[in-house]
Design an enzyme around this catalytic site. Structure first.
Site, PDB file in Angstrom:
ATOM      1  N   SER A 134      13.962  21.770 -17.017  1.00  0.00           N
ATOM      2  CA  SER A 134      12.777  22.593 -17.190  1.00  0.00           C
ATOM      3  C   SER A 134      13.186  23.901 -17.860  1.00  0.00           C
ATOM      4  CB  SER A 134      12.154  22.889 -15.825  1.00  0.00           C
ATOM      5  OG  SER A 134      11.359  24.060 -15.894  1.00  0.00           O
TER       6      SER A 134
ATOM      7  N   LYS B  94      15.446  22.116 -11.937  1.00  0.00           N
ATOM      8  CA  LYS B  94      14.745  20.862 -12.167  1.00  0.00           C
ATOM      9  C   LYS B  94      15.566  19.827 -12.918  1.00  0.00           C
ATOM     10  CE  LYS B  94      11.086  19.806 -11.319  1.00  0.00           C
ATOM     11  NZ  LYS B  94       9.777  20.100 -11.921  1.00  0.00           N
TER      12      LYS B  94
ATOM     13  N   HIS C 110       0.843  -1.219   0.000  1.00  0.00           N
ATOM     14  CA  HIS C 110       0.000   0.000   0.000  1.00  0.00           C
ATOM     15  C   HIS C 110       0.871   1.259   0.000  1.00  0.00           C
ATOM     16  CE1 HIS C 110      -3.302  -2.693   1.388  1.00  0.00           C
ATOM     17  NE2 HIS C 110      -2.328  -3.243   2.086  1.00  0.00           N
TER      18      HIS C 110
ATOM     19  N   GLU D 259       8.930   8.538 -16.995  1.00  0.00           N
ATOM     20  CA  GLU D 259       7.533   8.937 -17.186  1.00  0.00           C
ATOM     21  C   GLU D 259       7.006   8.470 -18.537  1.00  0.00           C
ATOM     22  OE1 GLU D 259       6.801  13.155 -15.222  1.00  0.00           O
ATOM     23  OE2 GLU D 259       8.766  13.039 -16.156  1.00  0.00           O
TER      24      GLU D 259
END
Ligand code: ARG
Length: 457
Positions: A278, A284, A157, A291
């Site tokens: 970024s 960043k 979980h 992803e």
């Protein structure tokens, strides 16, 4: 005379919009190697049974090699007017050999031809992917060996549960990809049955020798029923399902590593080469590769859905709908191929931030379950032990401390003298060392598995 293979009974040109709707050359040109291989085997067989002379077959085989070379070098002209790859190659052959070229299609149809080409393509795809998956497994075993002593929090979980060795974590994925490879091998068996010779749907009155073609192309056997052979795309569906499951396995791992590379977790330092920045936030470093591996799973599962719906409710035997199988098949394969390759590279280059992991490893009661099992070994019934440890955890939360820091009386209240032995299982290192069962994260078990995988891969 029409350039098309079926021009005889037609007069006038096909409507341009029909040409645009029905062409497949824009995507099935990718089958040219398989189409040529299959045609060469077919030509040799036609000579064996006397439908071509030996010289004619030799000329066809040679010309097909030349056409293949032209396509390879980008010197071949494709046109939507010629529908598909089969028509292009046959037309090019006829341009070179005239009447001899016009004999190649003897005893076959594009229906069994395309089924054969796609099967050859899937077979090649399975073999290439199997090699890539094996390399991915190797990268995972290397990582398991590299970090064999590192202890990670294990989650259920996404909540801290029990400690696991990093090696155990990596080997979990080795198992998943092993099943994926098994599924591909299984799919290969059912793919490796020759459709050619089914002709359009019913077979042919010509004395062809299908066993010879099967032998030449490395097919295990000859499809027994021509109606089935000309319409079967189960193998493509099965392959794309297998690809979908690989994509799902990759997506789960990618999600994990995206989380682990956050400031919140801080477990991983992703290599710069696999991240991007970024345009507005100078600090960043984004995990775009992970992803996109996760995101592209949507394409693969979408491709599976597309094939399932495409194949639903088709009457026997060939229907033109089947032409729509290829783009989904190619897309699923390309996507998974690229993702598996990148996953192996990332696993080889990424390093754990061991100090961050260690600094928080004692948080989250990773030793609570082992303490409970220790009570069981002292004769406390499991449910009683569960409740007692639950209360100890509550006491820890009130005092903001760890189980190992609780006063001795609290342990002795559960069972007199218990405080004398709990130090053997409290703390993450002790909890981990206590594991014993087969397949567990017990260090000895994990070492055994690393050795087995080393041997196997
Ligand atoms: N381009 C077709 C396909 O991919 C080849 C078979 C065409 N057969 C036919 N009867 N029109 O399925």
């Amino acid at each position: 005379m029409s350039q098309l293979t079926w021009g005889g009974r037609f007069s006038g040109d096909t409507d341009d919009r029909v040409v645009a709707l029905t062409e497949s050359i824009s995507f099935d040109r990718r089958l040219y190697r398989q189409d040529i291989r299959a045609s060469q085997a077919h030509a040799r067989m036609l000579a064996e049974v006397g439908l071509l002379s030996k010289d004619e077959a030799d000329a066809i085989v040679r010309a097909l090699d030349e056409i293949g070379g032209q396509i390879e070098r980008g010197e071949f002209t494709f046109s939507t007017k010629l529908e598909d790859i089969h028509t292009h190659i046959e037309r090019a052959l006829i341009e070179r050999l005239g009447d001899v070229g016009r004999k190649l299609h003897t005893g076959r149809s594009r229906n069994d031809q395309v089924a054969t080409d796609v099967k050859l393509w899937v077979r090649d795809g399975i073999d290439a992917l199997d090699a890539l998956l094996r390399d991915l497994q190797k990268a995972l075993v290397e990582a398991a060996e590299r970090d064999r002593d590192l202890v990670l929090p294990g989650y259920t979980h996404l909540q801290r549960a029990q400690p696991v060795l990093a090696a155990h974590y990596f080997l979990a994925y080795v198992e998943k990809y092993e099943r994926d490879r098994g599924r591909l091998a299984d799919c290969r068996k059912r793919t490796n049955v020759l459709p050619l010779g089914a002709a359009a749907l019913a077979g042919t009155s010509l004395p062809i020798d299908r066993a010879s073609v099967a032998r030449q192309l490395g097919f295990e056997s000859v499809a027994a029923n021509s109606l089935d052979a000309a319409s079967d795309r189960d193998f493509a569906l099965e392959f794309v399902f297998d690809l979908s499951l690989i994509a799902l396995h990759l997506a789960g791992w990618a999600e994990e590593w995206i989380l682990w590379s956050t400031t919140e977790f801080g477990f991983l330092e992703l290599p710069d080469a696999f991240c991007t920045g970024s345009s507005i936030m100078p600090h960043k470093k984004n995990p775009d590769v992970l992803e996109l591996i996760r995101g592209k799973t949507a394409r693969v599962v979408g491709d599976l859905q597309r094939l399932l719906v495409l194949l639903k409710g088709l009457p026997l035997a060939y229907n033109r709908d089947l032409q729509e199988d290829k783009e989904a098949l190619f897309d699923a394969y390309d996507t998974v191929h690229a993702s598996v390759e990148l996953a192996a590279a990332m696993i080889r280059e990424t390093r754990f931030r061991k100090e961050v992991i260690a600094s928080r490893l004692e948080d989250g009661f990773l030793d609570a379950t082992t303490l409970m099992e220790h009570l069981v070994l002292q004769g406390v019934p499991l449910r009683t032990a569960h409740e007692a440890v639950g209360k100890l955890v509550k006491a820890c939360e009130e005092r903001r401390c760890r189980l190992a820091q609780l006063p001795a009386e609290l342990f002795d209240a559960i069972k007199p003298g218990l405080s004398g032995s709990v130090h053997k299982v409290l703390g993450v290192a002790n909890a981990l060392a206590a594991f014993k069962s087969a397949g567990s994260t017990a260090p000895a078990e994990v070492e055994k598995q690393i050795a087995q995988w080393r041997q196997k891969l």
